[in-house]
Design a protein around this motif. Sequence first.
Motif, short mmCIF file in Angstrom:
data_model
loop_
_atom_site.label_atom_id
_atom_site.label_comp_id
_atom_site.label_asym_id
_atom_site.label_seq_id
_atom_site.Cartn_x
_atom_site.Cartn_y
_atom_site.Cartn_z
N GLY A 14 13.94 16.61 22.83
CA GLY A 14 14.94 16.91 23.28
C GLY A 14 15.15 17.73 24.60
N VAL A 15 14.27 18.36 24.86
CA VAL A 15 14.31 19.46 26.06
C VAL A 15 14.33 18.54 26.94
N GLY A 16 13.24 17.27 26.61
CA GLY A 16 12.89 16.50 27.74
C GLY A 16 13.91 15.20 28.15
N ILE A 17 14.32 14.82 26.91
CA ILE A 17 15.42 14.19 27.57
C ILE A 17 16.53 14.48 28.30
N PHE A 18 16.82 16.24 27.89
CA PHE A 18 18.00 16.91 28.57
C PHE A 18 17.26 16.73 30.31
N LEU A 19 15.33 17.16 30.50
CA LEU A 19 15.50 16.80 31.86
C LEU A 19 15.53 15.72 32.45
N VAL A 20 15.07 14.64 31.34
CA VAL A 20 15.53 13.26 32.19
C VAL A 20 16.81 13.03 32.84
N VAL A 21 17.80 13.16 32.19
CA VAL A 21 19.73 12.66 32.40
C VAL A 21 19.41 13.82 33.61
N GLY A 23 17.70 15.16 35.94
CA GLY A 23 16.81 14.66 36.65
C GLY A 23 17.28 13.29 37.53
N HIS A 24 18.22 12.42 36.76
CA HIS A 24 19.24 11.59 37.61
C HIS A 24 20.21 12.05 38.24
N ILE A 25 20.74 13.34 38.55
CA ILE A 25 21.63 13.19 39.45
C ILE A 25 21.28 13.90 40.27
N GLU A 26 22.12 13.21 41.35
CA GLU A 26 21.57 12.58 43.13
C GLU A 26 21.39 13.66 43.45
N TYR A 27 21.93 14.87 43.56
CA TYR A 27 22.02 16.10 43.86
C TYR A 27 21.76 17.32 44.12
N LEU A 28 20.50 17.23 43.17
CA LEU A 28 19.61 18.26 42.63
C LEU A 28 19.05 18.62 44.00
N SER A 29 18.71 20.22 44.39
CA SER A 29 18.29 20.83 45.22
C SER A 29 16.65 19.86 44.81
N GLU A 30 15.64 19.70 45.66
CA GLU A 30 14.38 19.54 46.00
C GLU A 30 13.96 20.11 45.25
N SER A 31 13.78 21.53 45.11
CA SER A 31 12.84 21.69 44.51
C SER A 31 13.18 21.69 42.74
N ALA A 32 13.97 21.91 42.73
CA ALA A 32 14.35 21.93 40.82
C ALA A 32 13.92 20.32 40.46
N MET A 33 14.13 19.37 41.47
CA MET A 33 13.76 18.06 41.02
C MET A 33 12.04 17.83 41.03
N MET A 295 23.50 1.95 31.81
CA MET A 295 25.17 1.64 31.15
C MET A 295 25.96 2.63 31.59
N PHE A 296 25.72 3.20 32.96
CA PHE A 296 26.63 4.10 33.44
C PHE A 296 27.28 5.39 32.96
N VAL A 297 26.86 6.07 32.43
CA VAL A 297 27.29 7.37 31.09
C VAL A 297 26.81 8.49 32.33
N LEU A 298 26.21 8.29 32.71
CA LEU A 298 25.83 9.96 33.33
C LEU A 298 27.33 9.07 34.56
N TYR A 299 26.82 8.15 34.95
CA TYR A 299 27.54 7.95 36.95
C TYR A 299 29.35 8.38 35.99
N TYR A 300 29.63 7.94 34.93
CA TYR A 300 31.52 8.21 35.30
C TYR A 300 31.40 9.51 34.52
#
Length: 349
Positions: A14-21, A23-33, A295-300
């Motif tokens: 559960g923690v892992g899949i939350f981090l996957v989501v 991590g796919h946000i494009e605007y995170l800081s480099e250190s967080a990524m 399927m663009f869930v995160l995008y929308y």
Amino acid sequence: MPKKRLDYLDMAKGVGIFLVVLGHIEYLSESAMRWIYSFHMPLFFVIGGILAYQKEPESPYMLKAQWRRRAKGILIPYASFSIMMLTMRVFELIFQPERITGGELLRQLVEAITGYGIHTLWFLPTYFLSGILFSLLLFRLRGRTGKHWRTGLGVLLSAALAIGLSKVFGVQEYTNRQESLLWYVGMDLLIVFLRVLAVQPFFWFGWLYARLREQGQTKGRLMILGLLLLLAGGYLSLYNPALDLHYLYLQPWHYVAAAASSFGLLHLVRALPVSRVLSYLGRNSLVIMCTHAGMFVLYYVSLGMFFVRKLVPMADPVFYGSIAIMACVAEVPIIWICNRYFKYLLGRS
């Protein structure tokens, strides 16, 4: 496997899949990524190694039965979601041709067929094939003296081979090349093969973790050691380039950071009370993995949160965390529909 152990694995996923989501946000800081990418995908392979220890086959029949179950539970979802994504791309080509070309659609078809995978779907063939290779290695070494060290030597050699061949063939520049379709087929198959070799140490880490876990530790020690390992993994990740198994951006020292953070997280979830939310995300991580990006869930969800941010100012960490949380919430009806009406798409009867 005892129920408590299943709970802690579900929570870790559960923690892992939350981090996957996240991590796919494009605007995170480099250190967080760097920290997220250092272990969010290796964690799933480590968990695969823990399960391999629990379900280690004792006969060729058990081994083949295990492979059939894995094929049903992994390859059927891979085929199902690949077809859905390709269908969506066909509609894009017809109604929004500015978003995708015929050549790009053909490339994605090749990626689906070869097992390279469209977007996050790359994980499924790699997890299936690497799990088979690791279980076969364990089976061949069963009953031998120093089995765990022999296994370790085998997986480390396979990882070294993968890293070496990825440099020789320049697979890290793969996405920047403009070549023939046949060349892409060959490179896709090569990259799938190299991924399978590269993730073998993560399975071994999980196998060793399960073996050592049987010695038992108090919750207090688990908590302290888990936090120390997470801090160590985070510190190491700051001095490494971002790890990305999808494109094989991988160096030898990535394995150390991934092991530290994965073990730290596993220690923590073992020490914490059972979380129904994390367990739910973990049990349904396959659906979330397959749908949140492709399927663009995160995008929308991201578009909606940018609108909310104009009305309610918030700091970047809160904003990005809110996007990931809302994306997981948006996955709930998708998960319910898949589990209720389309179990066969997930390889379930």
